[in-house]
Design a protein around this motif. Structure first.
Motif, mmCIF file in Angstrom:
data_model
loop_
_atom_site.group_PDB
_atom_site.id
_atom_site.type_symbol
_atom_site.label_atom_id
_atom_site.label_comp_id
_atom_site.label_asym_id
_atom_site.label_seq_id
_atom_site.Cartn_x
_atom_site.Cartn_y
_atom_site.Cartn_z
ATOM 1 N N ASN A 1 0.795 -1.231 0.000
ATOM 2 C CA ASN A 1 0.000 0.000 0.000
ATOM 3 C C ASN A 1 0.826 1.278 0.000
ATOM 4 O OD1 ASN A 1 -1.541 -2.141 2.105
ATOM 5 N ND2 ASN A 1 -2.723 -1.416 0.357
ATOM 6 N N ALA A 2 2.111 1.170 0.285
ATOM 7 C CA ALA A 2 3.031 2.322 0.179
ATOM 8 C C ALA A 2 2.512 3.555 0.921
ATOM 9 C CB ALA A 2 3.289 2.668 -1.286
ATOM 10 N N LEU A 3 1.989 3.360 2.121
ATOM 11 C CA LEU A 3 1.417 4.487 2.867
ATOM 12 C C LEU A 3 2.488 5.438 3.392
ATOM 13 C CD1 LEU A 3 -1.494 2.747 4.819
ATOM 14 C CD2 LEU A 3 -1.546 3.928 2.617
ATOM 15 N N GLU A 4 3.733 5.014 3.373
ATOM 16 C CA GLU A 4 4.810 5.935 3.747
ATOM 17 C C GLU A 4 4.854 7.122 2.790
ATOM 18 O OE1 GLU A 4 6.516 2.740 1.058
ATOM 19 O OE2 GLU A 4 5.232 2.784 2.854
ATOM 20 N N THR A 5 4.354 6.937 1.569
ATOM 21 C CA THR A 5 4.273 8.041 0.609
ATOM 22 C C THR A 5 3.327 9.115 1.126
ATOM 23 O OG1 THR A 5 4.572 6.415 -1.166
ATOM 24 C CG2 THR A 5 3.890 8.625 -1.819
ATOM 25 N N ILE A 6 2.200 8.705 1.702
ATOM 26 C CA ILE A 6 1.246 9.666 2.271
ATOM 27 C C ILE A 6 1.856 10.343 3.492
ATOM 28 C CG2 ILE A 6 -1.030 9.929 3.354
ATOM 29 C CD1 ILE A 6 -2.032 7.621 1.662
ATOM 30 N N VAL A 7 2.537 9.574 4.327
ATOM 31 C CA VAL A 7 3.170 10.147 5.526
ATOM 32 C C VAL A 7 4.140 11.259 5.138
ATOM 33 C CG1 VAL A 7 4.702 9.674 7.480
ATOM 34 C CG2 VAL A 7 2.887 8.049 6.904
ATOM 35 N N GLU A 8 5.001 10.996 4.162
ATOM 36 C CA GLU A 8 6.010 11.984 3.783
ATOM 37 C C GLU A 8 5.388 13.177 3.050
ATOM 38 O OE1 GLU A 8 9.055 12.012 4.977
ATOM 39 O OE2 GLU A 8 8.380 10.213 6.045
ATOM 40 N N GLU B 1 4.830 6.329 -5.210
ATOM 41 C CA GLU B 1 5.994 6.486 -4.331
ATOM 42 C C GLU B 1 6.752 7.780 -4.596
ATOM 43 O OE1 GLU B 1 7.885 2.795 -2.657
ATOM 44 O OE2 GLU B 1 7.495 2.068 -4.691
ATOM 45 N N ASN B 2 6.014 8.859 -4.800
ATOM 46 C CA ASN B 2 6.615 10.173 -5.009
ATOM 47 C C ASN B 2 5.937 11.172 -4.073
ATOM 48 O OD1 ASN B 2 7.270 12.807 -6.047
ATOM 49 N ND2 ASN B 2 7.956 11.820 -7.935
ATOM 50 N N PRO B 3 6.458 11.350 -2.846
ATOM 51 C CA PRO B 3 5.803 12.216 -1.862
ATOM 52 C C PRO B 3 5.664 13.664 -2.322
ATOM 53 C CG PRO B 3 7.448 10.831 -0.793
ATOM 54 C CD PRO B 3 7.634 10.662 -2.275
ATOM 55 N N GLN B 4 6.653 14.168 -3.073
ATOM 56 C CA GLN B 4 6.596 15.563 -3.520
ATOM 57 C C GLN B 4 5.400 15.782 -4.454
ATOM 58 O OE1 GLN B 4 9.416 13.653 -3.683
ATOM 59 N NE2 GLN B 4 10.479 14.573 -1.927
ATOM 60 N N ASP B 5 5.229 14.888 -5.425
ATOM 61 C CA ASP B 5 4.106 15.023 -6.345
ATOM 62 C C ASP B 5 2.778 14.802 -5.634
ATOM 63 O OD1 ASP B 5 5.742 15.641 -8.433
ATOM 64 O OD2 ASP B 5 5.576 13.705 -9.451
ATOM 65 N N LEU B 6 2.749 13.888 -4.682
ATOM 66 C CA LEU B 6 1.516 13.656 -3.930
ATOM 67 C C LEU B 6 1.171 14.888 -3.100
ATOM 68 C CD1 LEU B 6 -0.800 11.832 -3.112
ATOM 69 C CD2 LEU B 6 0.679 10.821 -1.356
ATOM 70 N N ALA B 7 2.166 15.510 -2.488
ATOM 71 C CA ALA B 7 1.912 16.732 -1.710
ATOM 72 C C ALA B 7 1.351 17.833 -2.608
ATOM 73 C CB ALA B 7 3.202 17.192 -1.031
ATOM 74 N N LYS B 8 1.888 17.960 -3.822
ATOM 75 C CA LYS B 8 1.369 18.966 -4.765
ATOM 76 C C LYS B 8 -0.086 18.673 -5.127
ATOM 77 C CE LYS B 8 5.880 19.928 -6.895
ATOM 78 N NZ LYS B 8 6.701 19.734 -8.126
ATOM 79 N N ALA B 9 -0.417 17.393 -5.299
ATOM 80 C CA ALA B 9 -1.786 17.017 -5.640
ATOM 81 C C ALA B 9 -2.737 17.326 -4.483
ATOM 82 C CB ALA B 9 -1.851 15.543 -6.006
ATOM 83 N N ILE B 10 -2.299 17.036 -3.259
ATOM 84 C CA ILE B 10 -3.130 17.348 -2.083
ATOM 85 C C ILE B 10 -3.378 18.849 -1.993
ATOM 86 C CG2 ILE B 10 -3.195 17.323 0.438
ATOM 87 C CD1 ILE B 10 -1.627 14.669 0.328
ATOM 88 N N LEU B 11 -2.332 19.616 -2.232
ATOM 89 C CA LEU B 11 -2.463 21.072 -2.179
ATOM 90 C C LEU B 11 -3.379 21.580 -3.294
ATOM 91 C CD1 LEU B 11 -1.580 23.610 -0.712
ATOM 92 C CD2 LEU B 11 0.447 23.695 -2.175
ATOM 93 N N SER B 12 -3.259 21.010 -4.472
ATOM 94 C CA SER B 12 -4.129 21.392 -5.576
ATOM 95 C C SER B 12 -5.584 21.054 -5.251
ATOM 96 C CB SER B 12 -3.695 20.678 -6.862
ATOM 97 O OG SER B 12 -4.545 20.994 -7.940
ATOM 98 N N PHE B 13 -5.792 19.888 -4.646
ATOM 99 C CA PHE B 13 -7.138 19.514 -4.210
ATOM 100 C C PHE B 13 -7.688 20.540 -3.226
ATOM 101 C CE2 PHE B 13 -9.753 17.652 -0.902
ATOM 102 C CZ PHE B 13 -10.739 16.986 -1.612
ATOM 103 N N TYR B 14 -6.859 20.922 -2.259
ATOM 104 C CA TYR B 14 -7.262 21.881 -1.223
ATOM 105 C C TYR B 14 -7.674 23.225 -1.841
ATOM 106 C CZ TYR B 14 -6.667 25.199 2.641
ATOM 107 O OH TYR B 14 -6.855 26.212 3.560
ATOM 108 N N LYS B 15 -6.991 23.623 -2.890
ATOM 109 C CA LYS B 15 -7.237 24.940 -3.493
ATOM 110 C C LYS B 15 -8.328 24.915 -4.574
ATOM 111 C CE LYS B 15 -2.620 26.797 -2.546
ATOM 112 N NZ LYS B 15 -1.371 27.360 -3.136
ATOM 113 N N THR B 16 -8.810 23.729 -4.906
ATOM 114 C CA THR B 16 -9.857 23.610 -5.930
ATOM 115 C C THR B 16 -11.213 23.986 -5.333
ATOM 116 O OG1 THR B 16 -8.651 21.900 -7.142
ATOM 117 C CG2 THR B 16 -11.037 22.008 -7.487
ATOM 118 N N CYS B 17 -11.987 24.740 -6.072
ATOM 119 C CA CYS B 17 -13.270 25.220 -5.551
ATOM 120 C C CYS B 17 -14.259 24.070 -5.376
ATOM 121 C CB CYS B 17 -13.854 26.280 -6.475
ATOM 122 S SG CYS B 17 -14.388 25.658 -8.083
ATOM 123 N N PRO B 18 -15.212 24.193 -4.448
ATOM 124 C CA PRO B 18 -16.172 23.119 -4.173
ATOM 125 C C PRO B 18 -16.964 22.681 -5.402
ATOM 126 C CG PRO B 18 -16.254 24.777 -2.436
ATOM 127 C CD PRO B 18 -15.365 25.319 -3.509
#
Length: 416
Positions: free
Chosen positions: A238-245, A356-373
């Protein structure tokens, strides 16, 4: 007398415990179509790490569960993926074989992997009883042991399992695959009659009477936070360490604004908790019964799924949790690669990043956060439409019932 179907999967669950319930739902539907259904599963629950039904020295326990005859079989316990796991598998096969010989003969046996030894045992029982045999391929063993477990392709274990795998492909009356990308894989190894019946949710369970705001309050999730969830196993695959980082990258600036919840259990969970110490925007929670998951998912604004970066996962997975996420009508962030990423991209269901790319996952999370409802809602609506058209458990069950009825008709002609 109604036709009798056995469904065999060591890790099958009922809805009152954590874990997948595909066998339960298939059995329920077949029972509603007047088939007599028995399910065989291990009583030792991997998520809870305990026996649920069996008392000391009890070999198996049979009960009527929601019109299904459910056989809880003994298998030795284990806590981590070491040699004890293989003893657990072997002991289940021994119990299954003995119990299977004592039962009234079935018309059809469905043997479901990933446990190849149990599937082989199910095939032996089908030969002994003169029943049709269906091989349901959930995971590609032994390929997963090579790519994920680091086993040598020339090792005795892998070669033995590969022999069993090819025998089952060639000798099964039908092969059922969950991932569409594995159709060619199994055909190249001898399968002739192959059906794609993917994982998918029971959509009626996702007709919640609870609002997202009420769900957040019920599950103690701050109403002013943007909540992303992962639900399921905490294992190597499940590679959850990617989410952690990824959460570590976001934590300083977005703690209190973004909350990521990892719900579930597994052999890697304690190590992940240690790895995540000090990260404020990440929270671990214990598993919930499968029947409660749709309500819990209502509290999320979106979902994350990650897997290891191995070639097998590019084509050979059908993640049940992903289709639950689609049914919840929320956007998804996938870090899987291959067919899963492509599906999310092509249908515009959310964000797809390399595994397994924490940097790209962090960018995606941030993009999700900034996307309008409104845009998030549109992604969720497209996901719900896809699950209704392609991954509905009802549709999958109807296709399986049609296949079974075709073979039952052949049996009836032979008897007459």
């Amino acid at each position: 007398m109604p036709a009798k179907v056995w469904i065999i999967n060591q890790f099958a669950n009922t809805p009152d415990v954590p874990g997948h319930i595909r066998q339960y739902e298939l059995g329920q539907f077949l029972s509603s179509q007047d088939y007599e259904v028995e399910i065989f599963a291990s009583d030792y629950n991997l998520t809870q790490r305990k026996y649920r039904k069996l008392n000391f020295a009890q070999f198996y326990f049979s009960e009527n569960y929601h019109k299904l005859q459910w056989n809880w079989l003994y298998a030795t316990p284990y806590k981590i993926n070491n040699w004890q796991r293989y003893v657990n598998m072997l002991s289940f096969c021994i119990t299954l074989f003995i119990v299977g010989l004592t039962k009234r003969k079935p018309d059809i046996i469905i043997g479901s992997s990933p446990q190849l030894l149990a599937t082989f045992t199910a095939w032996l029982l089908a030969k002994i009883h003169g029943a049709y045999f269906y091989f349901e391929v959930r995971d590609l063993w032994p390929q997963v042991l090579i790519e994920l477990g680091g086993k040598s392709p020339t090792s005795l274990l892998v070669r033995g399992l590969a022999w069993i795998e090819q025998l089952l492909y060639k000798k099964s009356d039908r092969v059922i695959v969950l991932a569409s990308g594995t159709v060619d894989y199994v055909k190249k190894r001898g399968a002739t009659t192959v059906h794609w019946l993917p994982n998918g949710p029971n959509l009626t369970e996702f007709q919640n009477n609870i609002t997202p705001e009420e769900a957040k309050q019920q599950y103690n999730i701050p109403s002013d936070s943007t909540c992303l969830m992962y639900t399921g196993a905490h294992g190597t695959a499940n590679a959850l360490e990617t989410i952690v980082e990824a959460c570590r990258i976001l934590d300083d600036e977005y703690s209190g604004k973004i909350l990521v919840i990892l719900l579930g259990d597994g052999p890697e969970k304690q190590e992940l908790i240690e790895q995540a110490k000090g990260i404020q925007c990440l929270e671990f929670r214990n598993p919930l019964p499968k029947q409660e998951i749709p309500q819990f998912l209502q509290a999320a604004d979106g979902f994350i799924i990650t897997l290891k970066n191995i070639s097998l996962f590019q084509y050979g997975v059908s993640p049940n949790k992903l289709y639950d996420y689609y049914a919840s009508e929320k956007p998804v962030i996938v870090a899987v690669g291959g067919a899963v990423n492509q599906e999310v991209k092509s249908h515009q269901l959310g964000w797809a990043v390399p595994p397994e790319n924490p940097q790209d996952l962090a960018k995606a999370i941030l993009s999700f956060y900034k996307t309008c409802p409104e845009d998030r809602q549109a992604m969720g609506e497209r996901a719900k439409h896809l699950v209704e058209s392609t991954y509905s458990r009802t549709t999958i069950c109807q296709k399986l019932a049609a296949i079974i009825q075709e073979d039952i008709n052949c049996l009836d002609k032979g008897r007459n």
